[in-house]
Scaffold this motif. Structure first.
Motif, PDB file in Angstrom:
ATOM      1  N   ASP A  45       0.825  -1.207   0.000  1.00  0.00           N
ATOM      2  CA  ASP A  45       0.000   0.000   0.000  1.00  0.00           C
ATOM      3  C   ASP A  45       0.862   1.262   0.000  1.00  0.00           C
ATOM      4  OD1 ASP A  45      -2.429  -1.234  -0.027  1.00  0.00           O
ATOM      5  OD2 ASP A  45      -2.854  -0.966   2.101  1.00  0.00           O
ATOM      6  N   VAL A  46       0.298   2.330  -0.519  1.00  0.00           N
ATOM      7  CA  VAL A  46       0.946   3.642  -0.474  1.00  0.00           C
ATOM      8  C   VAL A  46       0.022   4.609   0.242  1.00  0.00           C
ATOM      9  CG1 VAL A  46       1.800   5.593  -1.816  1.00  0.00           C
ATOM     10  CG2 VAL A  46       2.247   3.266  -2.587  1.00  0.00           C
ATOM     11  N   VAL A  47       0.555   5.346   1.198  1.00  0.00           N
ATOM     12  CA  VAL A  47      -0.212   6.362   1.913  1.00  0.00           C
ATOM     13  C   VAL A  47       0.062   7.710   1.261  1.00  0.00           C
ATOM     14  CG1 VAL A  47      -0.556   7.536   4.115  1.00  0.00           C
ATOM     15  CG2 VAL A  47      -0.145   5.062   4.068  1.00  0.00           C
ATOM     16  N   THR A  48      -0.961   8.278   0.631  1.00  0.00           N
ATOM     17  CA  THR A  48      -0.809   9.565  -0.035  1.00  0.00           C
ATOM     18  C   THR A  48      -0.697  10.703   0.964  1.00  0.00           C
ATOM     19  OG1 THR A  48      -2.044   8.815  -1.966  1.00  0.00           O
ATOM     20  CG2 THR A  48      -1.903  11.193  -1.626  1.00  0.00           C
ATOM     21  N   SER A  49      -1.534  10.658   2.007  1.00  0.00           N
ATOM     22  CA  SER A  49      -1.565  11.733   2.997  1.00  0.00           C
ATOM     23  C   SER A  49      -2.076  11.182   4.319  1.00  0.00           C
ATOM     24  CB  SER A  49      -2.475  12.874   2.522  1.00  0.00           C
ATOM     25  OG  SER A  49      -2.634  13.856   3.526  1.00  0.00           O
ATOM     26  N   LEU A  50      -1.611  11.762   5.425  1.00  0.00           N
ATOM     27  CA  LEU A  50      -2.141  11.423   6.742  1.00  0.00           C
ATOM     28  C   LEU A  50      -3.343  12.286   7.101  1.00  0.00           C
ATOM     29  CD1 LEU A  50       1.163  10.989   8.809  1.00  0.00           C
ATOM     30  CD2 LEU A  50      -0.255   9.205   7.782  1.00  0.00           C
ATOM     31  N   ASP A  51      -3.674  13.229   6.233  1.00  0.00           N
ATOM     32  CA  ASP A  51      -4.799  14.133   6.451  1.00  0.00           C
ATOM     33  C   ASP A  51      -6.001  13.611   5.669  1.00  0.00           C
ATOM     34  OD1 ASP A  51      -6.666  16.262   6.421  1.00  0.00           O
ATOM     35  OD2 ASP A  51      -5.069  17.764   6.520  1.00  0.00           O
ATOM     36  N   PRO A  52      -7.129  13.317   6.328  1.00  0.00           N
ATOM     37  CA  PRO A  52      -8.293  12.787   5.619  1.00  0.00           C
ATOM     38  C   PRO A  52      -8.817  13.676   4.502  1.00  0.00           C
ATOM     39  CG  PRO A  52      -8.547  12.464   7.975  1.00  0.00           C
ATOM     40  CD  PRO A  52      -7.344  13.347   7.784  1.00  0.00           C
ATOM     41  N   PRO A 182      -5.508  22.712  10.066  1.00  0.00           N
ATOM     42  CA  PRO A 182      -5.867  24.015   9.494  1.00  0.00           C
ATOM     43  C   PRO A 182      -7.136  23.928   8.650  1.00  0.00           C
ATOM     44  CG  PRO A 182      -3.926  23.088   8.408  1.00  0.00           C
ATOM     45  CD  PRO A 182      -4.205  22.224   9.591  1.00  0.00           C
ATOM     46  N   ARG A 183      -7.934  24.982   8.672  1.00  0.00           N
ATOM     47  CA  ARG A 183      -9.233  24.975   7.995  1.00  0.00           C
ATOM     48  C   ARG A 183      -9.099  24.926   6.476  1.00  0.00           C
ATOM     49  NH1 ARG A 183     -14.375  26.352   9.456  1.00  0.00           N
ATOM     50  NH2 ARG A 183     -13.650  27.042  11.518  1.00  0.00           N
ATOM     51  N   HIS A 184      -8.130  25.661   5.933  1.00  0.00           N
ATOM     52  CA  HIS A 184      -8.089  25.848   4.485  1.00  0.00           C
ATOM     53  C   HIS A 184      -6.927  25.144   3.793  1.00  0.00           C
ATOM     54  CE1 HIS A 184     -11.322  28.691   4.931  1.00  0.00           C
ATOM     55  NE2 HIS A 184     -10.624  29.435   5.765  1.00  0.00           N
ATOM     56  N   SER A 185      -6.156  24.382   4.523  1.00  0.00           N
ATOM     57  CA  SER A 185      -5.019  23.685   3.908  1.00  0.00           C
ATOM     58  C   SER A 185      -4.792  22.355   4.609  1.00  0.00           C
ATOM     59  CB  SER A 185      -3.751  24.547   3.986  1.00  0.00           C
ATOM     60  OG  SER A 185      -3.395  24.789   5.350  1.00  0.00           O
ATOM     61  N   LEU A 186      -4.050  21.484   3.946  1.00  0.00           N
ATOM     62  CA  LEU A 186      -3.755  20.181   4.528  1.00  0.00           C
ATOM     63  C   LEU A 186      -2.719  20.316   5.637  1.00  0.00           C
ATOM     64  CD1 LEU A 186      -3.523  17.985   1.297  1.00  0.00           C
ATOM     65  CD2 LEU A 186      -5.466  18.239   2.851  1.00  0.00           C
ATOM     66  N   ARG A 187      -2.826  19.451   6.618  1.00  0.00           N
ATOM     67  CA  ARG A 187      -1.869  19.439   7.715  1.00  0.00           C
ATOM     68  C   ARG A 187      -0.564  18.814   7.236  1.00  0.00           C
ATOM     69  NH1 ARG A 187      -2.913  16.852  13.767  1.00  0.00           N
ATOM     70  NH2 ARG A 187      -0.731  16.858  14.465  1.00  0.00           N
ATOM     71  N   SER A 188       0.536  19.423   7.595  1.00  0.00           N
ATOM     72  CA  SER A 188       1.850  18.897   7.236  1.00  0.00           C
ATOM     73  C   SER A 188       2.406  18.081   8.400  1.00  0.00           C
ATOM     74  CB  SER A 188       2.808  20.041   6.880  1.00  0.00           C
ATOM     75  OG  SER A 188       2.939  20.929   7.983  1.00  0.00           O
ATOM     76  N   GLY A 189       3.511  17.397   8.143  1.00  0.00           N
ATOM     77  CA  GLY A 189       4.141  16.605   9.192  1.00  0.00           C
ATOM     78  C   GLY A 189       3.540  15.217   9.298  1.00  0.00           C
ATOM     79  N   LEU A 200      -1.287   6.687  16.262  1.00  0.00           N
ATOM     80  CA  LEU A 200      -0.087   6.583  15.442  1.00  0.00           C
ATOM     81  C   LEU A 200       1.076   7.170  16.231  1.00  0.00           C
ATOM     82  CD1 LEU A 200       1.062   5.863  12.599  1.00  0.00           C
ATOM     83  CD2 LEU A 200       0.608   8.245  11.958  1.00  0.00           C
ATOM     84  N   THR A 201       1.995   6.320  16.653  1.00  0.00           N
ATOM     85  CA  THR A 201       3.097   6.778  17.500  1.00  0.00           C
ATOM     86  C   THR A 201       4.364   7.074  16.712  1.00  0.00           C
ATOM     87  OG1 THR A 201       3.820   4.506  17.958  1.00  0.00           O
ATOM     88  CG2 THR A 201       2.191   5.474  19.449  1.00  0.00           C
ATOM     89  N   GLU A 202       4.449   6.535  15.500  1.00  0.00           N
ATOM     90  CA  GLU A 202       5.635   6.776  14.670  1.00  0.00           C
ATOM     91  C   GLU A 202       5.256   6.532  13.216  1.00  0.00           C
ATOM     92  OE1 GLU A 202       9.987   4.687  13.834  1.00  0.00           O
ATOM     93  OE2 GLU A 202       9.046   4.439  15.797  1.00  0.00           O
TER      94      GLU A 202
END
Length: 521
Positions: A45-52, A182-189, A200-202
């Motif tokens: 699998d590939v995870v594109t983003s951790l932000d839903p 953030p309301r208007h952008s994806l979360r980074s990190g 998710l610990t790591e």
């Protein structure tokens, strides 16, 4: 939802029979010696983003199933959403345009802050507002607005949509902490703030995700399971090496086709779960003006030439089944519309269609795929060979890194591309609106008033069997217009070491990836 590789699986919905090979009652009960030891799961699998708000693909949503909660979820093998973060949910009135949920009390984010209805509203508003090119906003196309008051959330729909509860239960309905995203952008990190069975610990992109049972969890899951490490492998061959070296306890999604074909139920060193699946593979065609495949006649010609049996045999060692319809076997509304139009490859029919289209041959077009995982490169080479052998087409094949690949086809930079599609939820709507509705997630420019009308009509029925005629008519149109061409339908394989149970519950077509069901035996 989209899947990266050519062997990404989700078990089908109602009507699909689970076949468990080489396993017995041991999988139903964990051992008394199960003291919380970590279980390592290997996947391609590939995870594109951790932000839903920024992911609408199978790898990301598999992770979301474990670290976030939605208001609703699905029980194993279930076809009706049940409460999870919600205490209750129901339509208000008879027109199926207002849907209301009451939150479960005591849900707590990792920060210790209590979840409120405002977090739910915020989460849905973010998905719609950010409207990421590779996000799930298109799945919520009937959602007009959300109100929050105390512990009550009210969804106002732009049209009647009996499937809306199914959509709420998907990764698109993941509830985030409004103070962390953030309301208007994806979360980074790499941070995740959800209320799912795991925290998710790591996380290291394309390498691994470490999951710890969430002691604060309250919801539909009774046992939050054992600690899990998800190891992400770059290819099926790499996953196979990890399995053979015993670096993983469970291998899924997916081992190489030749390895899957050789699995022996009698092998004492492993347990194999095999099941039918509703995950499918598609050849998507760019219908936009300026594309060499803009004409429906040209697209029909492509469909008339593809030999699915040869593709399945030569590339996948018959570990998949040829597919001749948009909706796969085992799902309400399945037909054989593409077979009815083209029972066997026909060069003469394709040549006639191209003549009607008034184009010069060979028609030249680009074919892209997500490289590095599965058998996508071999598949693309086989499709190229089949089409070019006729002298009617010239195909330029290129593989791209997954994120780049998604952006390229979304921006109309490819004429054709291959993708896998996994059911968002156990209903035929997940194979219609997101794939062929106007503004579909495949971004191929296809739009049909007749198809949109049939989709809208199908969403009126709470008794989903009553929508079958609409889906049959829809698939007849799709076979004629050929904005996409179904190639094959997958089988589900989960391989585990002899001391790990629960593999048959991990994925069952409901859109939920239940890592908490794995246990030591």
């Amino acid at each position: 939802m989209l899947s990266f590789g050519s062997m990404r699986v989700r078990v089908a919905a109602a009507g699909v029979v689970l076949v468990v090979v080489g396993v017995g009652g041991w999988q139903l009960l964990p051992s008394r010696a199960d003291t919380g030891r970590t279980i390592t799961v290997g996947t391609t699998d590939v995870v594109t983003s951790l932000d839903p708000a920024g992911a609408y693909d199978a790898g990301s949503w598999s992770l979301f199933s474990n670290v976030f909660q939605s208001l609703l979820t699905f029980e194993p093998g279930g076809v009706t959403p049940v409460p999870d973060a919600a205490k209750s949910c129901a339509f208000v009135g008879t027109d199926q345009r207002t849907y209301r949920c009451t939150l479960r009390a005591g849900l707590t984010f990792p920060s210790g802050r209590k979840m409120t209805a405002e977090d739910v509203k915020y989460s849905f508003d973010r998905v719609k507002g950010i409207n990421s090119e590779v996000g799930p906003a298109t799945l919520l196309d009937t959602l007009s607005s959300v109100d929050a008051k105390g512990m009550t959330v009210t969804f106002h729909l732009s049209s009647s949509d009996a499937t809306f509860p199914f959509k709420v239960a998907t990764g698109a309905g993941s509830i985030v902490d409004r103070t962390k995203y953030p309301r208007h952008s994806l979360r980074s990190g790499t941070g995740v703030d959800g209320t799912g069975p795991y925290t998710l610990t790591e996380y290291t992109k394309n390498k691994r995700a470490v999951l710890a049972p969430n002691s604060r969890y309250e919801g539909a899951v009774s046992d939050t399971g054992r600690p899990i490490v998800l190891r992400y492998y770059a290819s099926p061959n790499a996953l196979e090496k990890g399995w053979k070296a015993k670096r993983v306890d469970v291998a899924t999604r997916a081992l190489p086709p030749a390895t899957l074909a050789s699995l022996a139920p009698s092998d004492p060193d492993k347990h194999v779960t095999e099941a039918d699946s509703a995950a499918i593979r598609l050849l998507v065609l760019n219908t936009k003006t300026g594309s060499p495949l803009h004409s429906a006649r040209v697209r029909e010609a492509v469909a008339a030439l593809i030999n699915r049996e040869k593709l399945v045999n030569d590339v996948y060692d018959n570990t998949t089944d040829p597919l001749y319809s948009l909706i796969p076997a085992g799902i309400t509304g399945h037909t054989t519309s593409f077979f009815d139009d083209n029972p066997s490859p026909s060069v003469s029919k394709a040549r006639s269609l191209l003549t009607q289209a008034g184009v010069q041959t060979p028609v030249r077009f680009t074919l892209g795929y997500g490289k590095g995982r599965g058998s996508a490169a071999q598949e693309a080479a086989e499709l190229k060979q089949q089409l070019e052998a006729t002298g009617l087409f010239k195909v330029d094949v290129t593989g791209y890194e997954w994120t780049d690949f998604q952006k390229r086809y979304a921006e109309g930079k490819l004429d054709a591309w291959t993708v896998g599609w996994v059911a968002d939820f156990p209903d035929p709507d997940t194979f219609s609106a997101p794939l062929v509705g106007t503004g579909n997630t495949l971004k191929n420019g296809y739009s049909s008033k007749a198809v949109d009308r049939l989709i809208a009509d199908s969403e009126l029925y709470e008794d989903r069997a009553k929508a079958e005629a609409d889906y049959e008519d829809l698939q007849t149109i799709i076979a004629r217009d050929a904005p996409l061409i179904p190639l094959w339908q997958e089988k589900e394989y989960v391989v585990s070491s002899e001391d790990v149970g629960g593999g048959q519950y991990v994925s069952d077509g409901t859109g939920v990836f239940r890592l908490w069901r794995l246990s030591w035996i």
